[in-house]
Write a protein that holds these residues in place. Structure first.
Motif, PDB file in Angstrom:
ATOM      1  N   VAL A  81       0.704  -0.859   0.021  1.00  9.08           N
ATOM      2  CA  VAL A  81       0.387  -0.021   0.285  1.00  9.08           C
ATOM      3  C   VAL A  81       0.611   0.954  -0.055  1.00  9.08           C
ATOM      4  O   VAL A  81       0.347   2.142  -0.888  1.00  9.08           O
ATOM      5  CB  VAL A  81      -1.347   0.296   1.447  1.00  9.08           C
ATOM      6  CG1 VAL A  81      -1.575   1.073   1.208  1.00  9.08           C
ATOM      7  CG2 VAL A  81      -1.838  -1.433   1.208  1.00  9.08           C
ATOM      8  N   ARG A 127      -6.684   2.908   3.727  1.00 13.13           N
ATOM      9  CA  ARG A 127      -6.253   1.208   3.640  1.00 13.13           C
ATOM     10  C   ARG A 127      -5.247   0.643   4.351  1.00 13.13           C
ATOM     11  O   ARG A 127      -5.462   0.067   5.520  1.00 13.13           O
ATOM     12  CB  ARG A 127      -5.890   0.788   2.091  1.00 13.13           C
ATOM     13  CG  ARG A 127      -5.557  -0.821   1.971  1.00 13.13           C
ATOM     14  CD  ARG A 127      -5.530  -0.840   0.174  1.00 13.13           C
ATOM     15  NE  ARG A 127      -4.794  -2.132   0.466  1.00 13.13           N
ATOM     16  CZ  ARG A 127      -4.582  -2.957  -1.166  1.00 13.13           C
ATOM     17  NH1 ARG A 127      -4.759  -1.918  -1.790  1.00 13.13           N
ATOM     18  NH2 ARG A 127      -3.816  -3.997  -0.948  1.00 13.13           N
ATOM     19  N   GLU A 152      -8.672   7.011  -0.810  1.00 12.39           N
ATOM     20  CA  GLU A 152      -9.108   5.234   0.012  1.00 12.39           C
ATOM     21  C   GLU A 152      -7.892   4.898   0.008  1.00 12.39           C
ATOM     22  O   GLU A 152      -7.801   3.582   1.054  1.00 12.39           O
ATOM     23  CB  GLU A 152      -9.714   5.029  -1.354  1.00 12.39           C
ATOM     24  CG  GLU A 152     -10.712   5.073  -2.097  1.00 12.39           C
ATOM     25  CD  GLU A 152     -11.704   4.815  -3.306  1.00 12.39           C
ATOM     26  OE1 GLU A 152     -10.807   4.339  -3.567  1.00 12.39           O
ATOM     27  OE2 GLU A 152     -12.801   5.193  -3.785  1.00 12.39           O
ATOM     28  N   LYS A 186      -5.664   1.137   8.192  1.00 16.25           N
ATOM     29  CA  LYS A 186      -6.864   0.491   8.792  1.00 16.25           C
ATOM     30  C   LYS A 186      -5.662  -1.194   9.014  1.00 16.25           C
ATOM     31  O   LYS A 186      -5.492  -1.789   9.980  1.00 16.25           O
ATOM     32  CB  LYS A 186      -7.394   0.110   7.136  1.00 16.25           C
ATOM     33  CG  LYS A 186      -8.719  -1.220   7.686  1.00 16.25           C
ATOM     34  CD  LYS A 186      -9.616  -1.542   6.835  1.00 16.25           C
ATOM     35  CE  LYS A 186     -10.658  -2.517   7.529  1.00 16.25           C
ATOM     36  NZ  LYS A 186     -11.537  -3.663   6.183  1.00 16.25           N
TER      37      LYS A 186
END
Length: 227
Positions: free
Chosen positions: A122, A153, A149, A156
Motif C-alpha cells: 500500500v 487502507r 482510499e 486500517k
C-alpha cells in the motif's frame, strides 16, 4: 515490555504509584480504585501504616471497604502463599497449560508478517499515486479520491498491525510473569515466615478488598485465595 506496562497503567484510568510494593496492587471491591497508604500517629510510639481506598471519601457514595493494617496485610499474604504451595505439582501443570493457551505467539507472528507485507504494498501504491499526479495532469477530484482510499487502507492495516503487536507483547509479558511465578513457587521448599518483597512482586497479580473486610489474593497463575 516496559512500554506495554506503561500503556496498561495509563488505560487503567487510575493513579499509579510504585513508591511501595503494595502500591497499585490493592483494589477496592466497591469502586475499583487502588488503595493508598496512610500513616497514623506519625509522631508517637503508636505509629503505623494503613492502606485505604484512595476514593473512599470522594463523591457522594462513600466506599464501604475498610482500611487494612500493613503488618496484617503482610501476615495474610504469608498465610495465603503457604496455602498456595501445598500443591506444587498441580501449580506446575496449571502454569504449563496457561503458557500453552495464553502465551503462544506463533499465529500472531505469522499474521504480523502478512500485515507488514500489505503495508509495504500500500505504501508503494500511495507513492506511485503521488508521483503520477506530479508528472502529468489528472482530474484532481479522482486523484484525491484514490489517494484517500489508499491512505484509509494503509491506516486500517496499520491499526491491525498495532493491535497484533499489543497482543503479542501482552502474551510475552504473561509468559515472563508465569515463569517468574513458577520459579519462585518451586524454589520455596519450606513454610514462609518472613515477608519478602521480591516474592510478592513475582507471585501476586492483585489483592481485592470487599466491604465485609474479606481480602482476596490473586496470584499470577489465576489462583485466588481468600484471607
Amino acid at each position: 515490555m516496559v512500554q506495554f506496562e506503561m500503556k496498561r497503567r495509563k488505560e487503567g484510568g487510575k493513579c499509579h504509584s510504585g513508591a511501595n510494593c503494595f502500591s497499585s496492587k490493592i483494589i477496592c471491591g466497591d469502586c475499583g480504585n487502588f488503595y493508598g497508604s496512610k500513616v497514623w500517629h506519625s509522631t508517637s510510639k503508636y505509629r503505623r501504616t494503613i492502606w485505604r481506598c484512595n476514593h473512599k471519601f470522594k463523591g457522594s457514595d462513600k466506599c464501604k471497604t475498610p482500611h487494612i493494617d500493613e503488618a496484617n496485610l503482610k501476615q495474610l499474604f504469608l498465610s495465603a502463599f503457604n496455602q498456595l504451595i501445598t500443591n506444587k505439582e498441580e501449580i506446575g501443570e496449571n502454569c504449563k497449560m496457561l503458557k500453552k493457551v495464553l502465551t503462544d505467539t506463533a499465529a500472531l507472528e505469522a499474521e504480523a508478517v502478512e500485515l507488514q507485507r500489505e503495508i509495504e504494498v500500500v505504501t508503494g501504491l500511495i507513492r506511485q499515486c503521488v508521483e503520477e499526479n506530479a508528472q502529468r495532469g489528472q482530474d484532481q477530484v479522482e486523484y484525491l479520491q484514490r489517494y484517500k482510499e489508499l491512505v484509509a487502507r494503509y491506516e486500517k492495516v496499520r491499526g491491525r498491525l498495532e493491535k497484533n503487536e499489543e497482543l503479542s507483547c501482552a502474551r510475552k509479558v504473561k509468559r515472563e510473569q508465569l515463569d517468574a511465578f513458577l520459579d519462585m513457587v518451586l524454589r520455596q521448599d519450606s513454610i514462609l515466615t518472613e515477608f519478602d518483597e521480591g516474592l510478592w512482586y513475582a507471585v501476586i497479580e492483585k489483592v481485592t478488598v470487599d466491604a465485609s473486610g474479606g481480602i482476596k489474593y490473586t496470584f499470577r497463575d489465576g489462583t485466588v485465595i481468600t484471607a
